[in-house]
Design an enzyme around this catalytic site. Sequence first.
Site, PDB file in Angstrom:
ATOM      1  CG  HIS A 130      -0.428  -0.002   2.535  1.00  0.00           C
ATOM      2  ND1 HIS A 130      -0.019   1.134   3.186  1.00  0.00           N
ATOM      3  CD2 HIS A 130      -0.213  -1.020   3.406  1.00  0.00           C
ATOM      4  CE1 HIS A 130       0.418   0.830   4.398  1.00  0.00           C
ATOM      5  NE2 HIS A 130       0.313  -0.477   4.560  1.00  0.00           N
ATOM      6  CG  ASP A 182      -2.219   4.433   3.016  1.00  0.00           C
ATOM      7  OD1 ASP A 182      -1.921   3.352   2.490  1.00  0.00           O
ATOM      8  OD2 ASP A 182      -3.100   4.536   3.896  1.00  0.00           O
ATOM      9  CG  ASP A 200       3.093  -0.195   8.078  1.00  0.00           C
ATOM     10  OD1 ASP A 200       2.664  -0.665   7.012  1.00  0.00           O
ATOM     11  OD2 ASP A 200       2.391  -0.050   9.099  1.00  0.00           O
ATOM     12  CD  GLU A 214      -3.064  -1.094   5.361  1.00  0.00           C
ATOM     13  OE1 GLU A 214      -3.089  -2.191   5.958  1.00  0.00           O
ATOM     14  OE2 GLU A 214      -2.546  -0.068   5.865  1.00  0.00           O
ATOM     15  CD  GLU A 215      -1.065   2.029   7.697  1.00  0.00           C
ATOM     16  OE1 GLU A 215      -1.859   1.613   8.563  1.00  0.00           O
ATOM     17  OE2 GLU A 215       0.066   1.557   7.552  1.00  0.00           O
ATOM     18  CG  ASP A 243       1.507  -4.160   4.955  1.00  0.00           C
ATOM     19  OD1 ASP A 243       2.386  -3.476   5.530  1.00  0.00           O
ATOM     20  OD2 ASP A 243       0.292  -3.907   5.034  1.00  0.00           O
ATOM     21  CG  HIS A 261       0.822   2.292  12.823  1.00  0.00           C
ATOM     22  ND1 HIS A 261      -0.400   1.659  12.935  1.00  0.00           N
ATOM     23  CD2 HIS A 261       1.276   1.991  11.582  1.00  0.00           C
ATOM     24  CE1 HIS A 261      -0.659   0.997  11.820  1.00  0.00           C
ATOM     25  NE2 HIS A 261       0.354   1.184  10.980  1.00  0.00           N
TER      26      HIS A 261
END
Length: 485
Positions: free
Chosen positions: A76, A78, A115, A145-146, A169, A456
């Site tokens: 992904h 983003d 990520d 995605e996030e 991922d 994150h």
Amino acid sequence: MTAIAELEPREVWEHFQTLCEIPRPSKHEQHLRDYLQGWAELKGLSTQVDRAGNLIIRKPATPGLENRRGVVLQAHLDMVCQANSGTEHDFFQDPIRPVLRDGWLVAEDTTLGADNGIGVALALAVLASDTVAHGPVEVLLTVDEEAGMGGALGLDTGVLEGDLLINIDTEDWGEFYLGCAGGVDVNVRRAYAVEALPAGYAVGRLSVKGLRGGHSGVDIHEERGNANKLLIRLIRELEHELALRVVSFQGGSARNALAREAFAVVAYPVAAAEKLVARLDAFQQAARFELAGVDEGVALTLEPASANVTMSPDDQRVIFATLLAAPHGVRRMSRRVPGVVETSNNLGVIALDQGKLFANFMVRSLLDAGARQLADEIESLFGLIGAEVEREGQYPGWAPNPQSSLLELFQQVYEREYGRRAEVKVIHAGLECGILGGKYPHMDMVSFGPDIRGAHAPGERVRVETVGHAWRLLQAVLVVVPERA
């Protein structure tokens, strides 16, 4: 020269450098997507942007391998955008500036975007290579995605041609993933009354900082501190002891990240100022003791602030009592997959100001019924206080297939290259495989990736050596993909 310029394999890291330079918050991936589409077309590759905004790039097979099964490489575009308070970084404008430290590439005060930028870079490296042998390859780069897996949810059936999917991922080298949790967001909204600041009250800004944060799925079992829950608990204690009044509350900044910081503007009797300072010190000591070995860096501060109104006492009592009672953390460990969280919930974001409350709960479960049950409990709890509750972004889990032929292929290649079998795991996080498997039920899927830590959260890092390992493995797998039946 950046730290990335020194790294090997260069054919992978040069693409990650591009991803660091082009901002890519969730729902704002267009600039990066357009750049990559233009890059691919200059290389003579066919491209497609679907109605959800996903980018699909196709590369023909190496001569002689045209009859191999088609492979989809999926990642992904983003990234989660988090920065430490006091760090001036505009994720819509500024590049990520990582540094190299002890074998890790790290962004010290922001998220790095490994990520899933490393997964994207590995896929792009395959597209760019003139030496990697492979059958027909499609690269699926999803958006959003996030922030709810919008890209995967919006992908049409019939777009992808391959029947083997490699999701790049996950974040532990030497482990292959064959299943993941599904989830749903539960959003809570409620209006509340305000009234004039009481006479004899001072105003201050309470802060909870110093927590590690992290991924709300992968790290939830570590029982790290949640700044939202800590500050809610403190407010409830001070509400009883000092007649504390709340003006506003802002905690957490991403639904899928453990809340590292939370802030509340509060009003308190001037006569209770010294007692308030003493209570903050006692609460900080208690929190550090409770979080010893996990998050003992938690720090509480009180700074001067200004306000003219506060929440009404009745609404404050009802709302904060409900937030305190709301679930957060691990609900149940899996009986089917030992050592893996089955169901959890993250109270990730709270915004309370100017007569309106918003709170987001991200529920995850390996069982769709488990996610529904916990979401039902949250909805019921807040329904008791007249809140508006909605669910959005629901996505299914990825059910493991122990007989996966793709998994066995990965295991054979890994054992040949590294002299041992990799571990096979299920992850308590949302991968797009569950959604894609629902749209393409014939597809055989495996997920893998390099070592990434602190996803994150600021300080996110990736172990450089394992990126090289992942590139070596990916090339070795592609060359031995079997022929179509």
